[in-house]
Design a protein around this motif. Structure first.
Motif, PDB file in Angstrom:
ATOM      1  N   VAL A 247      76.394  18.841  -8.787  1.00 51.98           N
ATOM      2  CA  VAL A 247      76.834  19.969  -9.612  1.00 51.98           C
ATOM      3  C   VAL A 247      76.830  19.540 -11.070  1.00 51.98           C
ATOM      4  CG1 VAL A 247      78.652  21.637 -10.102  1.00 51.98           C
ATOM      5  CG2 VAL A 247      78.307  20.836  -7.752  1.00 51.98           C
TER       6      VAL A 247
ATOM      7  N   CYS B 299      85.771  24.701  -9.677  1.00 51.82           N
ATOM      8  CA  CYS B 299      85.565  23.253  -9.522  1.00 51.82           C
ATOM      9  C   CYS B 299      86.480  22.646  -8.469  1.00 51.82           C
ATOM     10  CB  CYS B 299      85.765  22.556 -10.867  1.00 51.82           C
ATOM     11  SG  CYS B 299      87.423  22.733 -11.559  1.00 51.82           S
TER      12      CYS B 299
ATOM     13  N   ARG C 123      83.551  21.308  -5.073  1.00 49.67           N
ATOM     14  CA  ARG C 123      83.539  20.050  -5.812  1.00 49.67           C
ATOM     15  C   ARG C 123      82.193  19.336  -5.669  1.00 49.67           C
ATOM     16  NH1 ARG C 123      88.734  18.530  -7.306  1.00 49.67           N
ATOM     17  NH2 ARG C 123      87.937  16.459  -7.838  1.00 49.67           N
TER      18      ARG C 123
ATOM     19  N   PHE D 133      85.964  20.648 -15.334  1.00 54.64           N
ATOM     20  CA  PHE D 133      85.350  19.408 -15.785  1.00 54.64           C
ATOM     21  C   PHE D 133      84.719  19.569 -17.165  1.00 54.64           C
ATOM     22  CE2 PHE D 133      85.460  18.827 -11.173  1.00 54.64           C
ATOM     23  CZ  PHE D 133      86.018  17.556 -11.087  1.00 54.64           C
TER      24      PHE D 133
ATOM     25  N   GLU E 206      79.213  16.640 -13.113  1.00 54.35           N
ATOM     26  CA  GLU E 206      80.611  16.632 -12.715  1.00 54.35           C
ATOM     27  C   GLU E 206      80.981  15.399 -11.895  1.00 54.35           C
ATOM     28  OE1 GLU E 206      81.921  20.178 -10.824  1.00 54.35           O
ATOM     29  OE2 GLU E 206      81.577  21.444 -12.576  1.00 54.35           O
TER      30      GLU E 206
ATOM     31  N   ARG F  32      77.230  25.014 -12.904  1.00 50.20           N
ATOM     32  CA  ARG F  32      78.415  25.867 -13.047  1.00 50.20           C
ATOM     33  C   ARG F  32      78.587  26.287 -14.505  1.00 50.20           C
ATOM     34  NH1 ARG F  32      82.243  24.986  -9.314  1.00 50.20           N
ATOM     35  NH2 ARG F  32      81.896  22.722  -9.432  1.00 50.20           N
TER      36      ARG F  32
ATOM     37  N   GLU G 140      88.500  27.215 -13.851  1.00 49.95           N
ATOM     38  CA  GLU G 140      87.575  27.059 -12.736  1.00 49.95           C
ATOM     39  C   GLU G 140      86.352  26.225 -13.132  1.00 49.95           C
ATOM     40  OE1 GLU G 140      86.622  30.801 -11.034  1.00 49.95           O
ATOM     41  OE2 GLU G 140      88.637  31.143 -10.246  1.00 49.95           O
ATOM     42  N   ASN G 141      86.130  26.074 -14.442  1.00 50.44           N
ATOM     43  CA  ASN G 141      85.090  25.174 -14.948  1.00 50.44           C
ATOM     44  C   ASN G 141      85.785  23.986 -15.621  1.00 50.44           C
ATOM     45  OD1 ASN G 141      82.521  24.230 -15.517  1.00 50.44           O
ATOM     46  ND2 ASN G 141      82.207  25.546 -17.287  1.00 50.44           N
TER      47      ASN G 141
ATOM     48  N   CYS H 183      77.560  21.167 -15.088  1.00 50.37           N
ATOM     49  CA  CYS H 183      78.292  22.258 -15.727  1.00 50.37           C
ATOM     50  C   CYS H 183      77.926  22.283 -17.207  1.00 50.37           C
ATOM     51  CB  CYS H 183      79.803  22.090 -15.530  1.00 50.37           C
ATOM     52  SG  CYS H 183      80.458  20.496 -16.068  1.00 50.37           S
TER      53      CYS H 183
END
Length: 351
Positions: A123, A112, A116, A220, A147, A184, A217-218, A125
């Motif tokens: 994006v 993320c 971005r 949000f 996100e 994501r 890395e994920n 998630c």
């Protein structure tokens, strides 16, 4: 002992224990005598402000003073955040803070930070959260978030959720809102299933799989799931799956339409998605009113259903189309999610 109140207490203690005059104690401690003798006077608008603040704290025990300040501003109080902080300390309020972990950038190009979201529906998630009912049976929550706007697009609750059910949830969201450019997730078996990956490819959606063992890395979605657990799951005891569905959907509406977000400048995602609409309404056509209206959302717009009237004029309060899902209840029968061109979500309970 930096604040005037701290120095005032120190002067009083010095007078009591050392038996010195007020003049001498103030001189040693560095407290002006006028400050020492000043008696604070309560403002005329203090009590209504404190009453509203405490009412918000009772309704949202996990909100801090900044978020409560944003809600008070929305209610019409012309007050700055420093005054709310002073009253917050005076009332002895405090929200226990979690220990923040060190933020890591991550090495994957799909994280993320490196990839971005730049606009709405750029994006999405999604991930899972687990809980249980009072009988010890598992509850599984599928959370889907945009996100860029921080909007909770869906929180699906079931005993178990397979890749086919994940695909069905995404299919519904794509039909109602449109497909994002990327989505994501981690490398869970429900997300890397070949059928789901093929369907996303056909839909023109790129997959951003984070590195195994790197949930930051994920970030949000991890943040959203943390707020979900902190503000809802840790404070609720679910006795059944149906109760979990109703309460969770109410929380999702609260999160999207009323909860201020610090990352959005203390507004809520609904205003970011619909900047030209301050509070759209979806009014019922029935003539009779109800004390506790049921909240209705169509394509993210929030409105009210009076529980006795109906959206299409039918006697049972149903919207024309087939029943898809039951959430909430009302005087006109069970509150239901219907097919009305797009699916309508009804949540809340009218006694």
């Amino acid at each position: 002992m930096v604040s005037p109140a701290g120095r005032r207490e120190a002067v009083e203690q010095a007078q009591t224990t050392l038996e010195v005059s007020e003049r001498r104690a103030c001189q040693v401690i560095g407290q002006p005598r006028s400050t020492q003798r000043y008696a604070a006077q309560e403002r005329d608008d203090e009590r209504p402000l404190v009453s509203s603040m405490l009412d918000l704290v009772r309704r949202h025990p996990r909100y801090g003073y900044r978020r409560v300040w944003a809600l008070l501003r929305r209610e019409g109080f012309r007050v700055n955040v420093k005054r709310i902080y002073r009253l917050w300390r005076k009332e002895g309020l405090k929200v226990p803070q979690k220990r923040r972990k060190k933020r890591r950038l991550g090495c994957s190009a799909n994280g993320c930070i490196r990839h971005r979201a730049e606009h709405i529906d750029h994006v999405w998630c999604y991930d899972f959260v687990s809980d249980q009912t009072t009988d010890g049976r598992t509850l599984k929550f599928l959370t889907v978030e945009d996100e860029y706007t921080r909007e909770a697009l869906a929180i699906e609750v079931e005993r178990s959720i397979t890749s086919a059910e994940v695909l069905e949830t995404l299919r519904y969201l794509f039909e109602v809102r449109g497909a994002p450019q990327h989505i994501r997730s981690d490398n869970g078996p429900e997300f890397i299933a070949q059928a789901l990956r093929d369907w996303l490819a056909v839909s023109g959606v790129g997959t951003l799989y984070i590195e195994p063992g790197a949930p930051w890395e994920n970030g949000f979605n991890e943040s959203f799931n943390s707020r979900l657990r902190d503000e809802l799951l840790n404070g609720e005891l679910f006795t059944s799956l149906k109760e979990a569905k109703v309460v969770t959907e109410d929380h999702r509406l609260e999160y999207n339409h009323r909860r201020p977000h610090s990352s959005l400048g203390w507004v809520w995602p609904f205003l970011l998605v619909n900047p030209n609409l301050s509070r759209p309404t979806l009014l019922a056509r029935g003539s009779q009113a109800c004390e506790n209206p049921i909240m209705v959302t169509v394509l993210g717009l929030i409105g009210e259903w009076n529980g006795q009237g109906c959206l299409d004029g039918s006697d049972d309060g149903a919207v024309s189309g087939s029943v898809r899902e039951g959430v909430g209840c009302g005087r006109a029968g069970a509150g239901r999610a219907m097919d009305w061109g797009q699916r309508v979500r009804v949540s809340g309970c009218v006694s």
